[in-house]
Design a protein around this motif. Structure first.
Motif, PDB file in Angstrom:
ATOM      1  N   GLU A 161      48.586  39.663  51.454  1.00 29.64           N
ATOM      2  CA  GLU A 161      47.638  40.269  52.404  1.00 29.64           C
ATOM      3  C   GLU A 161      47.126  41.602  51.876  1.00 29.64           C
ATOM      4  N   GLN A 162      48.024  42.432  51.357  1.00 30.93           N
ATOM      5  CA  GLN A 162      47.621  43.732  50.825  1.00 30.93           C
ATOM      6  C   GLN A 162      46.765  43.580  49.572  1.00 30.93           C
ATOM      7  N   ILE A 163      47.058  42.569  48.759  1.00 31.57           N
ATOM      8  CA  ILE A 163      46.256  42.325  47.557  1.00 31.57           C
ATOM      9  C   ILE A 163      44.821  41.978  47.934  1.00 31.57           C
ATOM     10  N   ILE A 164      44.654  41.114  48.917  1.00 32.74           N
ATOM     11  CA  ILE A 164      43.313  40.720  49.342  1.00 32.74           C
ATOM     12  C   ILE A 164      42.570  41.915  49.928  1.00 32.74           C
ATOM     13  N   ASP A 165      43.248  42.707  50.744  1.00 36.16           N
ATOM     14  CA  ASP A 165      42.614  43.887  51.317  1.00 36.16           C
ATOM     15  C   ASP A 165      42.241  44.892  50.224  1.00 36.16           C
ATOM     16  N   MET A 166      43.076  45.019  49.203  1.00 34.30           N
ATOM     17  CA  MET A 166      42.752  45.904  48.082  1.00 34.30           C
ATOM     18  C   MET A 166      41.472  45.449  47.391  1.00 34.30           C
ATOM     19  N   ALA A 167      41.351  44.147  47.148  1.00 35.46           N
ATOM     20  CA  ALA A 167      40.145  43.625  46.504  1.00 35.46           C
ATOM     21  C   ALA A 167      38.908  43.932  47.336  1.00 35.46           C
ATOM     22  N   ALA A 168      39.023  43.809  48.665  1.00 33.58           N
ATOM     23  CA  ALA A 168      37.889  44.120  49.541  1.00 33.58           C
ATOM     24  C   ALA A 168      37.543  45.596  49.470  1.00 33.58           C
ATOM     25  N   THR A 169      38.552  46.456  49.451  1.00 34.29           N
ATOM     26  CA  THR A 169      38.318  47.898  49.355  1.00 34.29           C
ATOM     27  C   THR A 169      37.633  48.259  48.048  1.00 34.29           C
ATOM     28  N   LEU A 170      37.970  47.562  46.985  1.00 33.38           N
ATOM     29  CA  LEU A 170      37.344  47.806  45.679  1.00 33.38           C
ATOM     30  C   LEU A 170      35.901  47.313  45.633  1.00 33.38           C
ATOM     31  N   GLY A 171      35.502  46.512  46.611  1.00 32.05           N
ATOM     32  CA  GLY A 171      34.129  46.008  46.648  1.00 32.05           C
ATOM     33  C   GLY A 171      33.933  44.696  45.933  1.00 32.05           C
ATOM     34  N   ALA A 172      34.997  43.929  45.772  1.00 30.34           N
ATOM     35  CA  ALA A 172      34.883  42.657  45.054  1.00 30.34           C
ATOM     36  C   ALA A 172      34.017  41.674  45.834  1.00 30.34           C
ATOM     37  N   ASP A 173      33.214  40.928  45.098  1.00 31.17           N
ATOM     38  CA  ASP A 173      32.459  39.825  45.686  1.00 31.17           C
ATOM     39  C   ASP A 173      33.329  38.580  45.815  1.00 31.17           C
ATOM     40  N   ARG A 174      34.364  38.535  44.980  1.00 39.61           N
ATOM     41  CA  ARG A 174      35.192  37.335  44.892  1.00 39.61           C
ATOM     42  C   ARG A 174      36.582  37.765  44.453  1.00 39.61           C
ATOM     43  N   VAL A 175      37.608  37.158  45.037  1.00 37.88           N
ATOM     44  CA  VAL A 175      38.970  37.398  44.575  1.00 37.88           C
ATOM     45  C   VAL A 175      39.605  36.047  44.285  1.00 37.88           C
ATOM     46  N   GLU A 176      40.118  35.906  43.082  1.00 37.21           N
ATOM     47  CA  GLU A 176      40.752  34.674  42.645  1.00 37.21           C
ATOM     48  C   GLU A 176      42.265  34.877  42.663  1.00 37.21           C
ATOM     49  N   LEU A 177      42.948  34.100  43.465  1.00 37.07           N
ATOM     50  CA  LEU A 177      44.385  34.219  43.651  1.00 37.07           C
ATOM     51  C   LEU A 177      45.030  32.952  43.119  1.00 37.07           C
ATOM     52  N   ALA A 178      45.407  32.995  41.873  1.00 36.44           N
ATOM     53  CA  ALA A 178      45.912  31.799  41.195  1.00 36.44           C
ATOM     54  C   ALA A 178      47.411  31.924  40.999  1.00 36.44           C
ATOM     55  N   ASN A 179      48.166  31.027  41.603  1.00 42.08           N
ATOM     56  CA  ASN A 179      49.598  31.021  41.333  1.00 42.08           C
ATOM     57  C   ASN A 179      49.838  30.680  39.865  1.00 42.08           C
ATOM     58  N   THR A 180      50.879  31.259  39.321  1.00 40.76           N
ATOM     59  CA  THR A 180      51.180  31.126  37.893  1.00 40.76           C
ATOM     60  C   THR A 180      51.190  29.669  37.449  1.00 40.76           C
ATOM     61  N   GLN A 181      50.501  29.414  36.340  1.00 41.15           N
ATOM     62  CA  GLN A 181      50.589  28.128  35.663  1.00 41.15           C
ATOM     63  C   GLN A 181      51.571  28.299  34.503  1.00 41.15           C
ATOM     64  N   TYR A 182      52.495  27.370  34.359  1.00 39.71           N
ATOM     65  CA  TYR A 182      53.604  27.594  33.434  1.00 39.71           C
ATOM     66  C   TYR A 182      53.291  27.071  32.039  1.00 39.71           C
ATOM     67  N   TYR A 183      52.500  27.898  31.336  1.00 35.07           N
ATOM     68  CA  TYR A 183      52.157  27.693  29.942  1.00 35.07           C
ATOM     69  C   TYR A 183      52.437  29.000  29.206  1.00 35.07           C
ATOM     70  N   GLY A 184      52.514  28.923  27.886  1.00 33.72           N
ATOM     71  CA  GLY A 184      52.649  30.138  27.089  1.00 33.72           C
ATOM     72  C   GLY A 184      53.849  30.969  27.515  1.00 33.72           C
TER      73      GLY A 184
END
Length: 369
Positions: A161-184
């Motif tokens: 929730e705080q991450i999404i609100d931070m992105a909005a405060t920064l003025g992001a047009d889009r926030v991509e929230l991708a759970n870790t993919q287990y590669y590398g």
């Protein structure tokens, strides 16, 4: 030709000031002396446009490390490509951003690691908080399209929730929230990164609520972790269908994690044109269509929906990229996933931080999530 790519990800370098333990770059990172030259990259971009590519991601590692980044961006603009800078923002200055904008850059995606300084810098393995927030302000000054990307895992998922609100405060047009993919590097750190089932369930509810809250103001893309799903996600619209990636050393891959499939040989743009590699190379043809599929995929009505799942994940978990993605509930190897989920409450394990050589790996105790 069976299909044409729409998107090129140009990994200009594996060099990066961050050391994120979830990094999807391969463990054997390409050294700077192996990187493609400026002329090579300009040719690759022209060939990509001729092949049908419309979107270009300038990525890494950290693409700002390349001194020729402005030249590459300007060439992409002349070719008519919509260009995104995918960056940690470390090393970005106001003047350099202005030069990139003059070169034709249209979109900036900045990675963030958490919603507060201490956790973010611990995950990144270096001081980065101030630079990222300052860079976001400069992006807004130029009125560029602006995305925030956050890779989610056990240490930051409870802060969604705080991450999404931070992105909005920064003025992001889009926030991509991708759970870790287990590669590398994420494979090495899987036990420390995997969230608990309770975390996943809580975060899905938070994402739904925030999507409704910010509707019309900020696009929120939330990707559920594969391991907690009944069916796998489609791989870029199918292997070798829409997406092409060129690694720093010139190897061409159908996705960013494909280099870990050691049973495949990847051709290089120093030896062949991008069109030849797309159309003729054995790696790109290996999993196109459905002739390669085994049961249960071959007779499954979902085979043209999820394309058998992720070939990289199948290889990483079973040793054979032709197998059904073990995430699938119909896979005979689903037990491999379930066994990992059964360990979800195991004690936290130290991170192995991304480094240019394994000899420089740093191991630190993770903070309690």
């Amino acid at each position: 030709m069976e299909s044409r790519p729409t998107t090129l990800l140009a990994e200009l370098t594996h060099r990066c000031p961050l050391h994120c333990p979830y990094c999807s770059n391969p463990l054997d990172l390409a050294m700077s002396k192996a990187e493609l030259s400026t002329d090579d990259w300009l040719r690759v971009i022209s060939e990509a446009r001729q092949l049908g590519v419309l979107q270009l991601g300038l990525s890494g590692g950290e693409p700002l490390i390349r001194r020729d980044l402005e030249d590459i961006a300007a060439h992409a603009h002349r070719e008519g490509l919509y260009t995104t800078l995918v960056t940690s923002a470390i090393g970005l200055t106001r003047d350099r951003l202005a030069r990139l904008v003059d070169a034709g850059l249209e979109h900036v995606q900045i990675s963030f690691q958490d919603s507060e300084r201490e956790g973010a810098e611990r995950i990144a393995g270096t001081r980065s908080w101030d630079a990222k927030h300052q860079a976001a302000a400069w992006v807004k000054e130029h009125d560029l399209a602006f995305s925030v990307n956050v890779v989610l895992h056990r240490a930051n998922l409870d802060h969604l929730e705080q991450i999404i609100d931070m992105a909005a405060t920064l003025g992001a047009d889009r926030v991509e929230l991708a759970n870790t993919q287990y590669y590398g590097w994420a494979v090495t750190n899987r036990d420390a990164l995997m969230p608990t089932r309770d975390q996943v369930e809580r975060s899905a509810a938070v994402a739904d609520r925030k999507i409704a809250q910010y509707k019309g103001r900020m696009q929120i893309i939330y990707v559920l972790p594969d391991y907690y799903s009944d069916f796998p996600k489609p791989c870029y619209g199918g292997w070798g269908a829409l997406y092409v990636m060129v690694a720093p050393n010139g190897n061409v891959l159908p996705c960013h994690a494909a280099s870990q499939i050691t049973s495949l040989a990847f051709d290089n743009v120093r030896d062949h044109s991008l069109a030849w590699i797309w159309e003729e190379s054995s790696a790109f043809r290996a999993f196109r269509g459905d002739e390669w599929m085994r049961e249960p995929c071959r007779s499954c009505p979902r085979k043209h929906v999820d394309f058998g799942g992720c070939r990289c994940q199948a290889f990483a978990l079973t040793g054979d990229a032709r197998n059904t993605d073990p995430v699938c509930s119909l896979s005979p190897n689903r037990k491999l996933i379930d066994a990992m989920l059964d360990r979800e409450d195991a004690p936290a394990i130290a991170y192995v931080y991304r480094a240019m050589t394994r000899a420089k790996d740093r191991v630190l105790e993770p903070s309690t999530p």
